[in-house]
Scaffold this motif. Structure first.
Motif, PDB file in Angstrom:
ATOM      1  N   GLY A   4      12.150  -2.584  48.806  1.00  0.00           N
ATOM      2  CA  GLY A   4      13.158  -4.162  48.097  1.00  0.00           C
ATOM      3  C   GLY A   4      12.927  -4.771  49.026  1.00  0.00           C
ATOM      4  O   GLY A   4      11.979  -3.982  50.345  1.00  0.00           O
ATOM      5  N   LEU A   5      13.530  -5.659  49.375  1.00  0.00           N
ATOM      6  CA  LEU A   5      12.865  -6.955  50.482  1.00  0.00           C
ATOM      7  C   LEU A   5      14.253  -6.879  51.948  1.00  0.00           C
ATOM      8  O   LEU A   5      15.417  -6.572  50.864  1.00  0.00           O
ATOM      9  N   THR A   6      13.897  -6.799  52.953  1.00  0.00           N
ATOM     10  CA  THR A   6      14.592  -6.378  53.669  1.00  0.00           C
ATOM     11  C   THR A   6      15.694  -7.864  53.809  1.00  0.00           C
ATOM     12  O   THR A   6      15.321  -8.975  53.311  1.00  0.00           O
ATOM     13  N   LEU A   7      16.188  -7.767  54.893  1.00  0.00           N
ATOM     14  CA  LEU A   7      17.775  -8.628  54.643  1.00  0.00           C
ATOM     15  C   LEU A   7      16.882  -9.836  55.216  1.00  0.00           C
ATOM     16  O   LEU A   7      16.882 -11.049  55.426  1.00  0.00           O
ATOM     17  N   VAL A   8      16.559  -9.202  56.615  1.00  0.00           N
ATOM     18  CA  VAL A   8      15.731  -9.946  57.260  1.00  0.00           C
ATOM     19  C   VAL A   8      14.351 -11.085  57.084  1.00  0.00           C
ATOM     20  O   VAL A   8      14.668 -12.298  56.540  1.00  0.00           O
ATOM     21  N   GLU A   9      13.892 -10.198  56.013  1.00  0.00           N
ATOM     22  CA  GLU A   9      13.174 -11.374  54.534  1.00  0.00           C
ATOM     23  C   GLU A   9      13.223 -12.173  54.241  1.00  0.00           C
ATOM     24  O   GLU A   9      12.860 -13.032  53.864  1.00  0.00           O
ATOM     25  N   ILE A  10      14.741 -11.790  53.327  1.00  0.00           N
ATOM     26  CA  ILE A  10      14.989 -12.214  52.741  1.00  0.00           C
ATOM     27  C   ILE A  10      16.232 -13.984  53.657  1.00  0.00           C
ATOM     28  O   ILE A  10      15.672 -15.280  53.441  1.00  0.00           O
ATOM     29  N   LEU A  11      17.192 -14.219  55.117  1.00  0.00           N
ATOM     30  CA  LEU A  11      17.124 -14.592  55.052  1.00  0.00           C
ATOM     31  C   LEU A  11      15.877 -15.597  55.796  1.00  0.00           C
ATOM     32  O   LEU A  11      16.014 -16.920  56.032  1.00  0.00           O
ATOM     33  N   VAL A  12      14.336 -15.299  56.562  1.00  0.00           N
ATOM     34  CA  VAL A  12      13.377 -16.215  56.246  1.00  0.00           C
ATOM     35  C   VAL A  12      13.069 -16.907  55.281  1.00  0.00           C
ATOM     36  O   VAL A  12      13.163 -17.886  55.740  1.00  0.00           O
TER      37      VAL A  12
END
Length: 183
Positions: A4-12
């Motif tokens: 899945g997407l990591t938290l950093v990728e979602i925030l970016v």
């Protein structure tokens, strides 16, 4: 294995989306303001054309001075006929700031009875470069037009039909603000 997407990728992704939407919103806001200014320019040109048609019907050029000296419609005629335009036509499309302006109307110095002699003196000096109609409502400074040390933005149309878009310091309510170089 699913990843899945990591938290950093979602925030970016969210940050990129917010930056792009902020840029687009400023572009749309600027384009709306430009459209309102263009609409006001169109109204000024139509009012000028109505006055010039009256001028041609009344015998063309006269002496520079009061409206009657220049064969332009007088205050009574303008007040009673509104030059054939609806009430809405005389309101600025740029809106109205009641704290800064007494009314949302497009103004004319030559049709202000208290300024008739001042306008006559002004017209004798500036002739075809005399301002006929102005729209002070497009000023984005948010202060009254008489505030002298603030840069104001105004739209005006001269007797010769030239449209003036001016941004300058000084009392925008003064006739001579329209005829002096920008500061």
């Amino acid at each position: 294995m699913k990843r899945g997407l990591t938290l950093v990728e979602i925030l970016v992704s969210i940050t990129i989306f917010l930056v792009l939407s902020g840029i687009l919103m400023s572009v749309f806001a600027n384009s709306k303001r430009r459209a309102l200014i263009e609409s006001s320019c169109s109204r000024l040109k139509q009012l000028h054309l109505a006055v010039m048609m009256y001028h041609a019907d009344e015998g063309g050029p006269g002496d520079y001075g009061t409206a009657s000296d220049m064969n332009l419609p007088d205050l009574t005629y303008v007040a009673s006929t509104r030059l054939g335009f609806s009430e809405e036509m005389w309101h600025s499309p740029c809106g109205w700031n009641p704290q800064a302006l007494p009314s949302p109307d497009v103004r004319s110095y030559q049709y202000a009875p208290e300024d008739s002699q001042a306008y006559a003196d002004y017209a004798r000096v500036y002739k075809e470069k005399s301002v006929v109609f102005i729209d002070e409502s497009c000023d984005d400074s948010g202060v009254p037009p008489s505030a002298r040390y603030v840069r104001h933005f105004g739209l005006g149309i001269l007797l010769d039909g030239q449209l003036v878009r001016k941004r300058s310091r000084g009392n925008m309510g003064s006739l001579y603000w329209w005829s002096t170089p920008e500061q």
